[in-house]
Design a protein around this motif. Structure first.
Motif, mmCIF file in Angstrom:
data_model
loop_
_atom_site.group_PDB
_atom_site.id
_atom_site.type_symbol
_atom_site.label_atom_id
_atom_site.label_comp_id
_atom_site.label_asym_id
_atom_site.label_seq_id
_atom_site.Cartn_x
_atom_site.Cartn_y
_atom_site.Cartn_z
ATOM 1 N N GLU A 96 4.468 8.926 -12.884
ATOM 2 C CA GLU A 96 5.075 8.084 -11.856
ATOM 3 C C GLU A 96 4.022 7.401 -11.001
ATOM 4 O O GLU A 96 4.112 6.188 -10.733
ATOM 5 C CB GLU A 96 5.994 8.932 -10.977
ATOM 6 N N VAL A 97 3.006 8.139 -10.577
ATOM 7 C CA VAL A 97 1.935 7.543 -9.782
ATOM 8 C C VAL A 97 1.203 6.469 -10.580
ATOM 9 O O VAL A 97 0.880 5.387 -10.063
ATOM 10 C CB VAL A 97 0.951 8.636 -9.302
ATOM 11 N N GLY A 98 0.969 6.740 -11.866
ATOM 12 C CA GLY A 98 0.285 5.760 -12.706
ATOM 13 C C GLY A 98 1.082 4.483 -12.880
ATOM 14 O O GLY A 98 0.537 3.372 -12.763
ATOM 15 N N LEU A 99 2.392 4.595 -13.134
ATOM 16 C CA LEU A 99 3.216 3.406 -13.338
ATOM 17 C C LEU A 99 3.352 2.596 -12.049
ATOM 18 O O LEU A 99 3.331 1.358 -12.076
ATOM 19 C CB LEU A 99 4.599 3.809 -13.849
ATOM 20 N N LEU A 100 3.515 3.289 -10.928
ATOM 21 C CA LEU A 100 3.679 2.571 -9.664
ATOM 22 C C LEU A 100 2.371 1.971 -9.162
ATOM 23 O O LEU A 100 2.387 1.012 -8.382
ATOM 24 C CB LEU A 100 4.255 3.510 -8.605
ATOM 25 N N ALA A 101 1.228 2.534 -9.594
ATOM 26 C CA ALA A 101 -0.070 2.020 -9.148
ATOM 27 C C ALA A 101 -0.464 0.739 -9.868
ATOM 28 O O ALA A 101 -1.275 -0.038 -9.352
ATOM 29 C CB ALA A 101 -1.148 3.082 -9.347
ATOM 30 N N ILE A 102 0.094 0.511 -11.063
ATOM 31 C CA ILE A 102 -0.260 -0.690 -11.829
ATOM 32 C C ILE A 102 0.495 -1.892 -11.267
ATOM 33 O O ILE A 102 1.727 -1.857 -11.169
ATOM 34 C CB ILE A 102 0.088 -0.515 -13.316
ATOM 35 N N PRO A 103 -0.185 -2.958 -10.880
ATOM 36 C CA PRO A 103 0.516 -4.165 -10.423
ATOM 37 C C PRO A 103 1.427 -4.708 -11.518
ATOM 38 O O PRO A 103 1.105 -4.602 -12.716
ATOM 39 C CB PRO A 103 -0.628 -5.144 -10.116
#
Length: 313
Positions: free
Chosen positions: A52-59
């Motif tokens: 979740e953190v990875g997906l939300l961190a990607i613009p």
């Protein structure tokens, strides 16, 4: 009105207190094994939070570029175009962040489905007794209404995204187990006998003959697990799982048809996207991965450059 005679309705004398038995059993598990269930949450929380953190961190722009190139490489240009259209549509609907949360939940649940369901399906394919014991359990898991899973999961694991992943895993894993079992059992006996005749060990027969030949059926099981996981999103939102399902639930609770429609359409777009991608992965490719997609395009540049230089001389 007179009461029904006992002879015509003997069940009025006694009924099994199954509900009380189940409640007492769950209460016993909660009281005696609460630390165990809290420990089970740890790997789910670690994987889910990381995704979740990875997906939300990607613009969004970088995500769209990466998704388009990845899907083009493995699934073809047509599905890559649809993937971009679907994700752009989700962004235009204003549901990008809830969609990323839902996608992380589905990816986490399906990852654990594969880690758990694949070995169980292989074991069922190789052991008829285990298969006969497992089949009624899978029948019960697939026929129980999805809401039934919520009560014991909430009592054992609490509420939130991690219990949502666990209940989604339980609901979505049976098709993968069944189709893994079926795919391996459908591998031709002649192929297995030929592999054994050439001196292959049982593990080599399994991983070098049976699993590769059963891979399309196994991927069909993964496809079904993904769709079931997405169908569980709305139900899991009842135990405080964020994402698109929460939007649908809030829309229903407030009688806000627009909010529910936006969440529902976003779920449909994600579902079709994942369905098309997994179906494409299950089909045999006629062209090597080095000769298709962005990799094939990049590798073709040096060859074209050499041809052009040769023509120049």
């Amino acid at each position: 009105m007179s009461e029904t005679p006992v002879l015509l309705d003997p069940f009025q004398l006694y009924t099994l207190p199954l509900g009380d038995w189940v409640s007492n059993f769950v209460d016993f598990l909660v009281a005696q094994f609460r630390p165990v269930f809290q420990l089970i949450r740890v790997p789910f929380a670690f994987v889910l939070n990381g995704i979740e953190v990875g997906l939300l961190a990607i613009p969004p722009t970088l995500f769209l570029i990466f998704l388009g190139l990845l899907v083009w490489q493995f699934c073809g240009s047509a599905i890559a175009i649809y993937s971009l259209v679907a994700m752009v549509g989700i962004g235009l609907l204003g549901t990008w962040e809830p969609a990323m949360t839902t996608l992380s939940l589905v990816i986490c649940a399906v990852t654990f489905c594969i880690l758990i369901g694949l070995p169980i399906g292989i074991l069922a394919a190789r052991n008829d007794r285990f298969d006969s014991i497992l089949r009624p359990l899978l029948d019960a898991m697939q026929t129980l209404p999805s809401f039934v899973y919520l009560v014991p999961v909430v009592m054992l694991f609490g509420i939130g995204e991690v219990p949502g992943v666990i209940v989604t895993l339980i609901f979505a894993v049976p098709p993968l187990i069944r189709l893994t079992n079926l795919g391996i059992r459908q591998v031709s006996k002649e192929v297995v006998e030929a592999a054994i005749a050439f001196g292959s060990t049982p593990n080599q027969v399994l991983w070098e003959a049976q699993v590769p030949l059963a891979l399309p059926t196994i991927l069909a099981g993964v496809n079904q697990s993904i769709l079931l996981a997405l169908s569980m999103v709305v139900v899991a939102s009842m135990i405080s799982v964020e994402g698109l399902g929460q939007m649908v639930l809030r829309g229903i609770g407030r009688l806000d048809v627009g909010l529910a429609a936006v969440g529902g359409i976003s779920i449909v777009l994600v579902a079709i996207l994942l369905d098309r991608v997994t179906q494409a992965l299950g089909k045999p490719q006629k062209v090597s991965w080095k000769k298709r997609g962005p990799v094939g395009l990049l590798l073709s540049f040096p060859q074209k450059h050499e041809i052009d230089l040769g023509k120049g001389f």
